[in-house]
Every structure is written in C-alpha cells, then in structure tokens.
Design a protein around this motif. Structure first.
Motif, PDB file in Angstrom:
ATOM      1  N   ASN A  69       0.815  -1.215   0.000  1.00  0.00           N
ATOM      2  CA  ASN A  69       0.000   0.000   0.000  1.00  0.00           C
ATOM      3  C   ASN A  69       0.847   1.263   0.000  1.00  0.00           C
ATOM      4  O   ASN A  69       0.528   2.235  -0.682  1.00  0.00           O
ATOM      5  CB  ASN A  69      -0.923   0.012   1.224  1.00  0.00           C
ATOM      6  CG  ASN A  69      -2.257  -0.651   0.930  1.00  0.00           C
ATOM      7  OD1 ASN A  69      -2.654  -0.787  -0.218  1.00  0.00           O
ATOM      8  ND2 ASN A  69      -2.954  -1.088   1.961  1.00  0.00           N
ATOM      9  N   GLU A  70       1.917   1.250   0.774  1.00  0.00           N
ATOM     10  CA  GLU A  70       2.797   2.418   0.828  1.00  0.00           C
ATOM     11  C   GLU A  70       3.443   2.667  -0.526  1.00  0.00           C
ATOM     12  O   GLU A  70       3.580   3.806  -0.968  1.00  0.00           O
ATOM     13  CB  GLU A  70       3.884   2.217   1.902  1.00  0.00           C
ATOM     14  CG  GLU A  70       3.369   2.128   3.324  1.00  0.00           C
ATOM     15  CD  GLU A  70       2.594   3.347   3.755  1.00  0.00           C
ATOM     16  OE1 GLU A  70       2.872   4.451   3.259  1.00  0.00           O
ATOM     17  OE2 GLU A  70       1.664   3.190   4.573  1.00  0.00           O
ATOM     18  N   HIS A  73       0.739   4.129  -2.760  1.00  0.00           N
ATOM     19  CA  HIS A  73       0.488   5.519  -2.389  1.00  0.00           C
ATOM     20  C   HIS A  73       1.596   6.433  -2.896  1.00  0.00           C
ATOM     21  O   HIS A  73       1.343   7.550  -3.351  1.00  0.00           O
ATOM     22  CB  HIS A  73       0.357   5.640  -0.872  1.00  0.00           C
ATOM     23  CG  HIS A  73      -0.921   5.078  -0.337  1.00  0.00           C
ATOM     24  ND1 HIS A  73      -1.077   4.634   0.942  1.00  0.00           N
ATOM     25  CD2 HIS A  73      -2.126   4.857  -0.947  1.00  0.00           C
ATOM     26  CE1 HIS A  73      -2.315   4.185   1.114  1.00  0.00           C
ATOM     27  NE2 HIS A  73      -2.963   4.306  -0.020  1.00  0.00           N
ATOM     28  N   LYS A  76       1.055   6.967  -6.520  1.00  0.00           N
ATOM     29  CA  LYS A  76      -0.105   7.827  -6.733  1.00  0.00           C
ATOM     30  C   LYS A  76       0.234   9.283  -6.423  1.00  0.00           C
ATOM     31  O   LYS A  76      -0.200  10.203  -7.132  1.00  0.00           O
ATOM     32  CB  LYS A  76      -1.249   7.366  -5.828  1.00  0.00           C
ATOM     33  CG  LYS A  76      -2.615   7.905  -6.225  1.00  0.00           C
ATOM     34  CD  LYS A  76      -3.081   7.288  -7.531  1.00  0.00           C
ATOM     35  CE  LYS A  76      -4.477   7.745  -7.886  1.00  0.00           C
ATOM     36  NZ  LYS A  76      -4.914   7.215  -9.194  1.00  0.00           N
TER      37      LYS A  76
END
Length: 323
Positions: A69-70, A73, A76
């Motif tokens: 997820n990191e 992110h 993104k």
C-alpha cells in the motif's frame, strides 16, 4: 528387557557377563537427557524460521500488505504531483495572466510545515521511515491543493467580475447611426453657442430629430432621471459600477425611472431640446472614477472600423457645440 552384554576374559579363556554399576547407569541416563535437550534447542533455533505459527503468518501478510500500500500511495502521489504541477503552471501563466493578477510565488506553494515534530507518533516502528515519508508527501500535497483551490476560487470571482465589467462598460453608441442627422460636436475645446467663447466640451453631441430613441450604452442602475441639473434639461445618469457613469442630456421625455436596472441596448429616453440647447440633439458624457473622459473611445460595440474612423474625424473638427 535390557540385553545382557558379555566380554571375553583372556585369563580364564571364557566370556564373562558385563556388570554395569548403578552410578554408571545414572550417568548414562543423564547424558542421554542432556543430549536430547541440546538437540531440541538446536532444532528450534535452526528450523523455527522455516515453520511460522498461524499468528506469525498473519502478521507477515499484514506487513507485506502495508508495504504494498505504501508503494502504491507513493506512486499515486507522484502522479498527483505531476497533474497539480500542470494546473499550477496554467494558473500562473494563463488564468492569472489573463485577469492581470500576480502569480502565486513558488515558495508559497511549496512552503513546509514549521513548529513541532508532526510525525513523532510514527517513529519507532520497523517501517517508520517509509510511513513518515509518505505521510509528509501527502501533507505537502494537501497544502498545495488547498492553495490551488483558493486560487481557482479567486479566478472564478475574477471571471464573474470580468463578465460584469464587460457588460457594464458603455460600449455602444447611444443613438443608432441610422437615426443620426449628424455627429454635431466632439469632446474637447469648442465654441459656446450662446457666449461664443471657447470652453471645454466634456461630451459628444448627436444631432437627431426630436423623439429619436436613446439607448443605454451599458448595464447599470439609473442614478437620476430629472431636470434639476443646470443646463442639461431633462437628463438621465446611469451608474454602471466599476467607476463608470454615463449622462444623457436634453431629452424630450424619459422611458426609465430612478433606481431602475437597465441592460445595454435598453430604450431609456428620447432626443429633445430641453435645457441649454440650440436644437434637438443628445449630449452624451462618460465619467470614470469622477473624471470626464472622451466617449469616442467606447463605441467598439456597434461601429465598424470605417465608421469609427469617420466619427473620429468628425469629432476632431473644432466648431460650435449645440449646448
């Protein structure tokens, strides 16, 4: 049952039974227990990493999910920063330039966060550095988005005001060109028709038959429609906002009342010869921030370049005004 063990006795030339003392038995037993314990510990140390408990497996999966997820992110954030940079460039170099306002300085857009350590609570974990870095980038991006949002709000207000300004500016001729007898007198020094002395003529005189329609040259509010001003006879003043006021004098009658909202092109009155006038005509003035300015600069709304040039030449002729 334990096996009986023998040894060969060379003196007696016979096999003799081996007798183990109790002390030796106890010693052998203890050695066996200790060896087993040592091998158990070694096995735990060596092989445990290869055999995780269900709880350890669950924690490992959660850690991998967090890391994934990191990373997503971070990617993104990079994409959003690129999009925001394009918007910021358009904001500074197109929108704000068009509306003649100063661009937002780069140091203001990218200003950091001062004061106490905002990320202290995120320290002390295995992935603290990565989490703090992503959180910090998110905070910076959020602040830049807030600044850009406020800037776009300002641009919207400027656009709305610009639209109102364009509608308010007195941009057309107050009497249609097909209704004109002639453009009798322009802005500047002219001969007074009554005293024959030279004096400043602060408007333009449009000669036309009595009853010729007169139109509002821009959006605004009728400030006055009366004949209480000396020399103007029946006259109308329209407040267009943004510092603009127009005056229409020597009317025969009104078609509006004080306080009425009008749009550019609305019929407001009719040509006459009331007040200090030598003949039927409209005396028209444009005021900006209390200063009287030449109305000829505001006829771009309904005159062709050729017609404007002809009017400009006629307005420059120094003759006698009609009021």
């Amino acid at each position: 049952m334990a096996k009986v063990k023998y040894y060969y006795d060379s003196d007696t030339l016979s096999y003799q039974k081996i007798k183990i003392k109790k002390r030796d038995k106890l010693k052998n037993f203890l050695l066996t227990i200790i060896s087993a314990f040592i091998f158990m510990i070694l096995g735990f140390v060596v092989f445990t990493p290869f055999f995780e408990s269900p709880k350890e497996k669950e924690l490992s999966r959660e850690l991998e999910f967090v890391k994934l997820n990191e990373e997503l992110h971070s990617k993104k954030i990079v994409q959003l920063e690129s999009i925001l940079k394009e918007i910021q460039d358009r904001d500074n170099n197109i929108y704000r330039l068009y509306f003649e306002v100063n661009p937002i300085p780069e140091e203001r857009r990218k200003a950091g966060f001062g004061g106490i350590n905002r990320y202290k609570a995120l320290e002390g974990f295995d992935n603290s550095e990565m989490i703090i870095d992503v959180t910090k980038n998110m905070d910076i991006l959020s602040k830049q988005l807030y600044i850009q949002s406020k800037s776009l709000d300002e641009i919207v207000n400027l656009a709305e005001n610009k639209e109102k300004l364009l509608a308010a500016i007195p941009a057309i001729q107050p009497v249609k060109k097909e209704d004109l007898t002639r453009m009798a007198s322009g802005f500047g020094w002219r001969t007074d028709p009554f005293t024959k002395a030279r004096k400043k003529h602060y408007g333009m005189d449009f000669s036309a038959p009595s009853g010729t329609p007169i139109y509002a040259t821009g959006d605004g509010i009728v400030k006055r429609a009366d004949q209480r001003a000396s020399g103007f006879g029946k006259h109308i003043e329209i407040d267009h906002g943004f510092g603009y006021i127009t005056l229409y004098a020597h009317l025969s009658k009104y078609n509006v009342r004080r306080g009425q909202h009008v749009k550019r092109g609305d019929l407001i009155g009719f040509v006459g010869t009331t007040g200090r006038s030598q003949g039927p005509h409209l005396h028209y003035e444009v005021h900006k921030n209390g200063r009287k300015i030449n109305p000829i600069n505001f006829y771009y709304g309904n005159l062709s370049p050729e017609e404007f040039e002809a009017m400009q030449k006629a307005a420059q002729i120094e003759g006698q005004s009609l009021d």
